[in-house]
Every structure is written in structure tokens, then in C-alpha cells.
Write a protein that holds these residues in place. Structure first.
Motif, PDB file in Angstrom:
ATOM      1  N   GLU A 131      14.346  -1.076  -4.329  1.00 30.40           N
ATOM      2  CA  GLU A 131      14.587  -0.247  -3.179  1.00 30.40           C
ATOM      3  C   GLU A 131      14.256   1.154  -2.993  1.00 30.40           C
ATOM      4  O   GLU A 131      13.721   1.954  -2.051  1.00 30.40           O
ATOM      5  N   ARG A 132      14.779   1.767  -4.221  1.00 33.29           N
ATOM      6  CA  ARG A 132      14.644   3.231  -4.224  1.00 33.29           C
ATOM      7  C   ARG A 132      13.590   3.750  -4.991  1.00 33.29           C
ATOM      8  O   ARG A 132      12.975   4.723  -4.887  1.00 33.29           O
ATOM      9  N   GLU A 133      12.953   2.814  -5.899  1.00 30.35           N
ATOM     10  CA  GLU A 133      11.713   3.200  -6.886  1.00 30.35           C
ATOM     11  C   GLU A 133      10.673   2.471  -6.340  1.00 30.35           C
ATOM     12  O   GLU A 133       9.528   3.049  -6.279  1.00 30.35           O
ATOM     13  N   VAL A 134      10.816   1.244  -6.491  1.00 32.76           N
ATOM     14  CA  VAL A 134       9.303   0.573  -6.472  1.00 32.76           C
ATOM     15  C   VAL A 134       8.837   0.337  -4.954  1.00 32.76           C
ATOM     16  O   VAL A 134       7.482   0.863  -4.694  1.00 32.76           O
ATOM     17  N   LEU A 135       9.508   0.181  -4.038  1.00 35.73           N
ATOM     18  CA  LEU A 135       9.073  -0.215  -2.580  1.00 35.73           C
ATOM     19  C   LEU A 135       8.662   1.274  -2.319  1.00 35.73           C
ATOM     20  O   LEU A 135       7.579   1.159  -1.470  1.00 35.73           O
ATOM     21  N   PRO A 136       9.116   2.419  -2.420  1.00 34.86           N
ATOM     22  CA  PRO A 136       8.842   3.431  -1.858  1.00 34.86           C
ATOM     23  C   PRO A 136       7.396   4.406  -2.450  1.00 34.86           C
ATOM     24  O   PRO A 136       6.530   4.656  -1.847  1.00 34.86           O
ATOM     25  N   ARG A 137       6.958   3.574  -3.693  1.00 34.57           N
ATOM     26  CA  ARG A 137       5.841   4.028  -4.377  1.00 34.57           C
ATOM     27  C   ARG A 137       4.777   3.132  -3.772  1.00 34.57           C
ATOM     28  O   ARG A 137       3.704   3.397  -3.409  1.00 34.57           O
ATOM     29  N   LEU A 138       5.081   1.714  -3.361  1.00 34.23           N
ATOM     30  CA  LEU A 138       4.157   0.908  -2.800  1.00 34.23           C
ATOM     31  C   LEU A 138       3.832   1.364  -1.384  1.00 34.23           C
ATOM     32  O   LEU A 138       2.643   1.379  -0.919  1.00 34.23           O
ATOM     33  N   VAL A 139       4.848   1.941  -0.652  1.00 34.23           N
ATOM     34  CA  VAL A 139       4.532   2.449   0.856  1.00 34.23           C
ATOM     35  C   VAL A 139       3.770   3.565   0.729  1.00 34.23           C
ATOM     36  O   VAL A 139       2.767   3.811   1.670  1.00 34.23           O
ATOM     37  N   ALA A 140       4.030   4.530  -0.499  1.00 30.76           N
ATOM     38  CA  ALA A 140       3.176   5.794  -0.610  1.00 30.76           C
ATOM     39  C   ALA A 140       1.648   5.327  -0.766  1.00 30.76           C
ATOM     40  O   ALA A 140       0.613   6.137  -0.197  1.00 30.76           O
ATOM     41  N   ALA A 141       1.196   4.354  -1.242  1.00 32.49           N
ATOM     42  CA  ALA A 141       0.044   3.826  -1.723  1.00 32.49           C
ATOM     43  C   ALA A 141      -0.665   3.099  -0.441  1.00 32.49           C
ATOM     44  O   ALA A 141      -1.918   2.713  -0.629  1.00 32.49           O
ATOM     45  N   GLY A 142       0.371   2.757   0.530  1.00 29.69           N
ATOM     46  CA  GLY A 142      -0.313   2.034   1.825  1.00 29.69           C
ATOM     47  C   GLY A 142      -0.491   0.489   1.560  1.00 29.69           C
ATOM     48  O   GLY A 142      -1.093  -0.077   2.377  1.00 29.69           O
ATOM     49  N   GLY A 143       0.373  -0.047   0.674  1.00 24.41           N
ATOM     50  CA  GLY A 143       0.232  -1.334   0.162  1.00 24.41           C
ATOM     51  C   GLY A 143       1.428  -2.410   0.884  1.00 24.41           C
ATOM     52  O   GLY A 143       1.262  -3.515   0.546  1.00 24.41           O
ATOM     53  N   VAL A 144       2.020  -1.845   1.641  1.00 24.48           N
ATOM     54  CA  VAL A 144       3.220  -2.697   2.463  1.00 24.48           C
ATOM     55  C   VAL A 144       2.934  -2.894   3.863  1.00 24.48           C
ATOM     56  O   VAL A 144       2.636  -2.153   4.736  1.00 24.48           O
ATOM     57  N   ARG A 145       3.276  -4.266   4.341  1.00 29.42           N
ATOM     58  CA  ARG A 145       3.171  -4.782   5.473  1.00 29.42           C
ATOM     59  C   ARG A 145       4.762  -5.252   5.765  1.00 29.42           C
ATOM     60  O   ARG A 145       5.473  -5.254   5.117  1.00 29.42           O
ATOM     61  N   ALA A 146       4.871  -5.227   7.260  1.00 29.09           N
ATOM     62  CA  ALA A 146       5.905  -5.688   7.811  1.00 29.09           C
ATOM     63  C   ALA A 146       5.739  -7.133   8.703  1.00 29.09           C
ATOM     64  O   ALA A 146       4.928  -7.640   9.049  1.00 29.09           O
ATOM     65  N   TYR A 147       6.823  -8.001   8.399  1.00 27.16           N
ATOM     66  CA  TYR A 147       6.998  -9.034   9.010  1.00 27.16           C
ATOM     67  C   TYR A 147       8.318  -8.864  10.046  1.00 27.16           C
ATOM     68  O   TYR A 147       9.423  -9.021   9.600  1.00 27.16           O
ATOM     69  N   ARG A 148       8.040  -9.159  11.050  1.00 30.15           N
ATOM     70  CA  ARG A 148       9.092  -8.859  12.184  1.00 30.15           C
ATOM     71  C   ARG A 148       9.830 -10.095  12.714  1.00 30.15           C
ATOM     72  O   ARG A 148       8.973 -11.097  13.254  1.00 30.15           O
TER      73      ARG A 148
END
Length: 326
Positions: free
Chosen positions: A196-213
Motif C-alpha cells: 500500500e505504501r510503496e508498490v501501489l503508489p509507484r504503479l499509480v505514478a507510472a499511470g498503470g493502475v485502474r479502478a473497479y467501482r
């Protein structure tokens, strides 16, 4: 084929005193270990192999679940040599899935979350976005301060992921279920790493994360109060007011309702009232006692005439004495 990793290595400090002798994932909810509900949910959405990433009292898991046939899965076990954090646990557990390829989706779930969302729809988001690395489950809440909050646009592209904060950037929060491409897990470095604090923020910064609502049922089963709530919710969703386990005895004059579970070999005495509670195996409520929204560990005792409200008794603990009320 769909593979999953269940993060079940936490010490369960918020669940004390119930976790003194076993991990929170194995505490009884609606008459069986909590993790059984989660594993059946995975199996019901097409997951065929799941790895349990364990640490605290890791030796207790396999005797309960074995190869996984009772929950409809092929289970594998990955025991951390030491606590590695959520990201480090994934990096360690992925070795148990040698048959998967770098682009394959891996479902990752926190082992203390109760959810009933459409995992197939979440997987479909990643399948439809070959450029994406990960898909997060998002829910909208009134107060996001207790959760990791997420900023995503109408198209589902995530631009920010912030762990628990007094000033969250949105009311959309992380639902604790992720779909990651295997290559994301392979890239996690050695040692203690936070997803949550390291891996996901890096992926977000690279534009690689999508949401499912999806606004589906979702509970963080990390406290005794949440365990009681979840258990009662499951029992009542089956149209029942109570579940009585094998060998348990309930005096005919006692009242047991509100989605209560009376575990195997437990006892409820004459004139007692038990509402919305979990009595784990061997627990006992004395004659005339009143117990509401509480959980009693294995062999715990509420004495005759006592009143316990929103309490949690550890294994073999007696009330009134040193019980801790919520």
C-alpha cells in the motif's frame, strides 16, 4: 485458470485477546473459520488455486484447510521466514505459483476482509486494459479517514493512492482486493515492503493502475466488534436467528437470537439471553446472564447473572473478572 494470493500473516493485535493463541483468520465466524468464507468466495468467482501467505502461527492453517477441497480450491501455503509486510509477503508467496506467466492476473486479497463484490467484473477490467498493471476495488464512504483513499477519473484511471490520512483526497477508498499482473509482484524487491505504501503508489505514478467501482458488502474484520457484526450478518442473510453447533446445549428457557452462533460444545444456561453474539467452542453463559454483541473465546465463561455488552473474552477467560469491554 485464475490464481490468488491471500495475505494472512498479520498478528491481529486489534483482535486481542482473541488472537493470543491463533491468528484472526481462523477465528470462528458464522460457525467456521473466517477465512473459509473468503476462500469459498474466491472459488465461486473462478479462482482454482490460492496461496495462503502466512506468518503468525502459520502452522495452524494447513491442519484446518488441508489441500483446500472443502472450500473448492487447490490450496498452497507460503510461510514467511519473518514478517515481510504486505508487498514482501507477495514477493515470497509468488514462488508457489510457478506456472503463471508475467502478464497473468493474480488476485490479491487481505485475509481479514469480508467482501461479496463481483470479482469477475474486476478481473475483466484488467483483461480490457492490456497496458495496465493493476486494478483496485473502490468503494465510496462518508468518512475516508480510516481507509486508504484513491483518486480516479470517470474512466477509471487512478491518479493518486494515499494511505490512511486525516485529510483524504477523496471519499473513494481501497477495498482491499487487487488484481495485479504477475510481473508487478516479480518486481518487488527483497525484504520488508508495503504494497500500500510503496508498490501501489509507484504503479499509480507510472499511470498503470485502474479502478473497479462497486458498492458491495465490505467489512474489515480486524476487531472483535467487526467479527461479531460479520458473523451476525452472515447468519441472518441465511434467514436464521441463530446457529447451534454440534454438542452445544441451550436451556429451553434461554433466549438466543440476533444472528448469534453457539459453537460446538458451548452452553447457555437457564433464563440467559444471548443477542447477536459469537460463542466459540466450549464457551459458556451462566443462568440468568445477559450477553449482547459480544464474542467469547474458546472455553470462556460468563458467570450466572452477569451482564456483558459489546465485550470480548479471550480463551478460558471468566467474566466478571478481568474481561475487556469494547
Amino acid at each position: 485458470m485464475t490464481r490468488a494470493i491471500v495475505l494472512a500473516g498479520g498478528f491481529g493485535t486489534r483482535m486481542a485477546p482473541l488472537t493470543a493463541h491463533r491468528p484472526k483468520h481462523l477465528l470462528e465466524v458464522a460457525g467456521e473459520p473466517f477465512l473459509a468464507h473468503q476462500l469459498r468466495w474466491l472459488a465461486g468467482h473462478g479462482v482454482d488455486v490460492a496461496v495462503l501467505a502466512t506468518s503468525y502461527r502459520a502452522e495452524l492453517f494447513e491442519p484446518v484447510f488441508g489441500p483446500g477441497s472443502d472450500v473448492g480450491l487447490n490450496l498452497r501455503y507460503a510461510v514467511e521466514p519473518e514478517p515481510l509486510g504486505t508487498g514482501g509477503a507477495l514477493a515470497h508467496a509468488i514462488a508457489a505459483l510457478p506456472e503463471t506467466a508475467p502478464e497473468d492476473p493474480i488476485v490479491v486479497v487481505n485475509g481479514d476482509h469480508f467482501t461479496r463484490h463481483d470479482l469477475g467484473a474486476q478481473l475483466a477490467v484488467l483483461a480490457g486494459a492490456p497496458e495496465a498493471d493493476a486494478v483496485l476495488l473502490l468503494r465510496t464512504v462518508a468518512d475516508a479517514t480510516a481507509y486508504g483513499s484513491v483518486v480516479a477519473d470517470a474512466g477509471g484511471i487512478v491518479s493518486a493512492f494515499v494511505e490512511k490520512s486525516p485529510d483524504p483526497p477523496s471519499q473513494e477508498v481501497n477495498g482491499g482486493t487487487y488484481v495485479l499482473r504477475r510481473r508487478v509482484i516479480d518486481a518487488i524487491g527483497p525484504g520488508v515492503v508495503s504494497l500500500e505504501r510503496e508498490v501501489l503508489p509507484r504503479l499509480v505514478a507510472a499511470g498503470g493502475v485502474r479502478a473497479y467501482r462497486e458498492q458491495a458488502d465490505w467489512i474489515d474484520v480486524g476487531t472483535p466488534a467487526a467479527l461479531v457484526l460479520t458473523s451476525a450478518q452472515i447468519v441472518r442473510s441465511r434467514g436464521l436467528e441463530r446457529i447451534i453447533g454440534a454438542g452445544a446445549t441451550v436451556d429451553p428457557s434461554a433466549i438466543v437470537d440476533g444472528g448469534s452462533v453457539i459453537g460446538a460444545d458451548a452452553h447457555v444456561g437457564a433464563g440467559a439471553a444471548v443477542h447477536g453474539c459469537v460463542l466459540m467452542p466450549g464457551a459458556s453463559v451462566g443462568a440468568g446472564a445477559r450477553v449482547r454483541a459480544s464474542v467469547l473465546g474458546r472455553g470462556a465463561v460468563v458467570g450466572p447473572g452477569a451482564a456483558l455488552e459489546a465485550g470480548a473474552l479471550g480463551d478460558a477467560e471468566r467474566f466478571p473478572s478481568a474481561a475487556t469491554a469494547e
